[in-house]
Enzyme design. Sequence first.
Site, PDB file in Angstrom:
ATOM      1  N   ASP A 106      -8.472 -23.231 -27.190  1.00 18.88           N
ATOM      2  CA  ASP A 106      -8.176 -23.799 -25.875  1.00 18.88           C
ATOM      3  C   ASP A 106      -7.815 -22.676 -24.919  1.00 18.88           C
ATOM      4  O   ASP A 106      -7.043 -21.770 -25.264  1.00 18.88           O
ATOM      5  CB  ASP A 106      -7.022 -24.801 -25.972  1.00 18.88           C
ATOM      6  N   TYR A 108      -6.997 -21.358 -20.645  1.00 22.41           N
ATOM      7  CA  TYR A 108      -5.983 -21.509 -19.604  1.00 22.41           C
ATOM      8  C   TYR A 108      -6.634 -21.044 -18.309  1.00 22.41           C
ATOM      9  O   TYR A 108      -6.167 -20.138 -17.652  1.00 22.41           O
ATOM     10  CB  TYR A 108      -4.800 -20.624 -20.001  1.00 22.41           C
ATOM     11  N   HIS A 113      -3.458 -24.318 -12.048  1.00 21.89           N
ATOM     12  CA  HIS A 113      -2.568 -24.740 -13.134  1.00 21.89           C
ATOM     13  C   HIS A 113      -1.675 -23.596 -13.587  1.00 21.89           C
ATOM     14  O   HIS A 113      -0.454 -23.765 -13.728  1.00 21.89           O
ATOM     15  CB  HIS A 113      -3.407 -25.253 -14.307  1.00 21.89           C
ATOM     16  N   ARG A 122       8.772 -19.431 -14.685  1.00 20.35           N
ATOM     17  CA  ARG A 122       9.268 -18.099 -14.343  1.00 20.35           C
ATOM     18  C   ARG A 122       9.499 -18.012 -12.842  1.00 20.35           C
ATOM     19  O   ARG A 122       8.824 -17.255 -12.121  1.00 20.35           O
ATOM     20  CB  ARG A 122       8.257 -17.024 -14.778  1.00 20.35           C
ATOM     21  N   GLU A 179      -3.208 -33.051 -20.950  1.00 19.89           N
ATOM     22  CA  GLU A 179      -3.920 -32.002 -20.233  1.00 19.89           C
ATOM     23  C   GLU A 179      -5.363 -32.451 -20.087  1.00 19.89           C
ATOM     24  O   GLU A 179      -6.067 -32.632 -21.086  1.00 19.89           O
ATOM     25  CB  GLU A 179      -3.829 -30.654 -20.945  1.00 19.89           C
ATOM     26  N   GLU A 181      -9.050 -31.861 -19.486  1.00 18.16           N
ATOM     27  CA  GLU A 181      -9.871 -30.677 -19.679  1.00 18.16           C
ATOM     28  C   GLU A 181     -11.322 -31.066 -19.939  1.00 18.16           C
ATOM     29  O   GLU A 181     -11.633 -32.227 -20.196  1.00 18.16           O
ATOM     30  CB  GLU A 181      -9.355 -29.863 -20.874  1.00 18.16           C
ATOM     31  N   ASP A 213      -5.920 -32.517 -24.178  1.00 16.77           N
ATOM     32  CA  ASP A 213      -5.150 -31.642 -25.059  1.00 16.77           C
ATOM     33  C   ASP A 213      -3.679 -32.028 -24.929  1.00 16.77           C
ATOM     34  O   ASP A 213      -2.954 -31.493 -24.100  1.00 16.77           O
ATOM     35  CB  ASP A 213      -5.373 -30.179 -24.677  1.00 16.77           C
ATOM     36  N   ARG A 217       5.938 -30.860 -24.383  1.00 13.13           N
ATOM     37  CA  ARG A 217       6.450 -29.762 -23.564  1.00 13.13           C
ATOM     38  C   ARG A 217       7.803 -29.238 -24.037  1.00 13.13           C
ATOM     39  O   ARG A 217       8.067 -28.038 -23.904  1.00 13.13           O
ATOM     40  CB  ARG A 217       6.548 -30.216 -22.101  1.00 13.13           C
ATOM     41  N   GLN A 220       7.075 -27.214 -27.162  1.00 14.12           N
ATOM     42  CA  GLN A 220       6.336 -26.034 -26.736  1.00 14.12           C
ATOM     43  C   GLN A 220       7.251 -25.002 -26.076  1.00 14.12           C
ATOM     44  O   GLN A 220       7.149 -23.799 -26.347  1.00 14.12           O
ATOM     45  CB  GLN A 220       5.227 -26.444 -25.759  1.00 14.12           C
ATOM     46  N   TYR A 224       7.246 -21.249 -27.945  1.00 15.57           N
ATOM     47  CA  TYR A 224       6.061 -20.479 -27.567  1.00 15.57           C
ATOM     48  C   TYR A 224       6.298 -18.979 -27.403  1.00 15.57           C
ATOM     49  O   TYR A 224       5.341 -18.191 -27.412  1.00 15.57           O
ATOM     50  CB  TYR A 224       5.415 -21.077 -26.309  1.00 15.57           C
ATOM     51  N   LYS A 233       1.336 -28.258 -29.601  1.00 13.88           N
ATOM     52  CA  LYS A 233      -0.064 -28.532 -29.261  1.00 13.88           C
ATOM     53  C   LYS A 233      -0.878 -29.064 -30.439  1.00 13.88           C
ATOM     54  O   LYS A 233      -1.868 -29.770 -30.249  1.00 13.88           O
ATOM     55  CB  LYS A 233      -0.723 -27.234 -28.773  1.00 13.88           C
ATOM     56  N   THR A 237      -5.643 -33.476 -30.412  1.00 12.38           N
ATOM     57  CA  THR A 237      -6.511 -33.181 -29.278  1.00 12.38           C
ATOM     58  C   THR A 237      -7.608 -34.234 -29.295  1.00 12.38           C
ATOM     59  O   THR A 237      -8.329 -34.358 -30.288  1.00 12.38           O
ATOM     60  CB  THR A 237      -7.137 -31.778 -29.380  1.00 12.38           C
ATOM     61  N   THR A 324      -6.063 -26.966 -18.886  1.00  9.83           N
ATOM     62  CA  THR A 324      -5.817 -27.976 -17.850  1.00  9.83           C
ATOM     63  C   THR A 324      -6.584 -27.665 -16.573  1.00  9.83           C
ATOM     64  O   THR A 324      -6.580 -26.535 -16.087  1.00  9.83           O
ATOM     65  CB  THR A 324      -4.326 -28.059 -17.529  1.00  9.83           C
ATOM     66  N   GLU A 338       2.958 -30.714 -14.199  1.00 13.19           N
ATOM     67  CA  GLU A 338       2.671 -30.266 -12.833  1.00 13.19           C
ATOM     68  C   GLU A 338       2.838 -31.404 -11.840  1.00 13.19           C
ATOM     69  O   GLU A 338       3.435 -31.235 -10.783  1.00 13.19           O
ATOM     70  CB  GLU A 338       1.233 -29.788 -12.737  1.00 13.19           C
TER      71      GLU A 338
END
Length: 393
Positions: A106, A108, A113, A122, A179, A181, A213, A217, A220, A224, A233, A237, A324, A338
């Site tokens: 998968d 990104y 996104h 961040r 997600e 996709e 997907d 959260r 994750q 992660y 994850k 899927t 996503t 989001e």
Amino acid sequence: MTVLDIPADSLFGIENLPYGVFSTADSAPRVGVRVGDSVVDLAAALGDDVFAQPTLNAFMAQGRARWTEVRRQITELVQGDVADTAVFAVSDVTMHLPVAVADYVDFYASENHATNLGRLFRPDSEPLTPNWKHLPVGYHGRSSTVIVSGIDVIRPCGQRKTPAQDAPDFGPSRRLDIEAEMGFLVGVPTKLGETITPDQFAEHVFGAVVVNDWSARDIQAWEYVPLGPFLGKSFATSISPWVVPLDALEAARIDTPTQDPQPLPYLRGEEKWGLDIDLAVEWNGHVVSRPPYAQMYWSPAQMLAHTTVNGAAASTGDLFASGTISGPEKDQRGAFIELTWGGQEPVVVGDEKRTFLEDGDEIAISATAPGPNGTRIGFGEVRARIAPPVSTC
């Protein structure tokens, strides 16, 4: 004999002809093609045992020349008389996972996104990581948990830790997300040490599906760092049952957004493999987002080139997904983290205001693309309901 009824506005006309694996009450799974609201049994109609298989893998491995020839045969067949024993109503068949998935990767690939999640995760740093515009960022998923549309998704369990907690605890995910996709299926494999260039994409990739997907959260977020997604994850899927062949997407091919800085040479190609695909996300029957695939920064051809540039072998049945899909507008965001800005801005779902998924919720993601001469083609949908966690959670 049967003359197939294909409405003029059908998303499954002769411009599309997607493949899937179906069964009836008295038959084993086998390969069919969708035409309007009918499924044509290809083993019966074309007399070829490769279509009597329970997956598309054997056919996909035969390569582009064979794919093109079969598409020509089907186009001719469905415009004439088809044997009654080879035609079934879509409503009378059960759809199955169309391929035996070999590896699952998968990506990104949406700048919108990645930027949104960077701002959420961040807030005091640049939203995009330094490598993001130099390579398609991705992770390896778990092929054994790729499931077809219609199968319930069990709420996963794992370690969770909020900022207010001194130590993690264990339990069902409280921030279960989607997600939206697109996914791409490899047909023609490569050997260890070989690579695939962006301009060789269509020689290896058979077609495309819609992907959800699923993402936990809270699990994750705790796990992660430093190696990326794992249990948050790998639990499920979902993919759509119909595989739209690349040949049906000629009218949807466009340039990607401007890539600045220019990618390294192995990621450059002459062929256009941006795709003008429109998605719709339904939450309990209400459309809450319309993500545009045309906004994706990295193309699927670049994703496959990056996957194999180190000599990693591609296998028949490999699935790689886009990550996503999100556009610049709020109602184009393809994940609820989001759409609700980390749960701080609930969205209206019918008579409720919601953030993340609850048990019993049903999600359906559909997609369409332009076809030739002003037509549109459909990918169908990937749909699933959230089931409660297992009792040991």
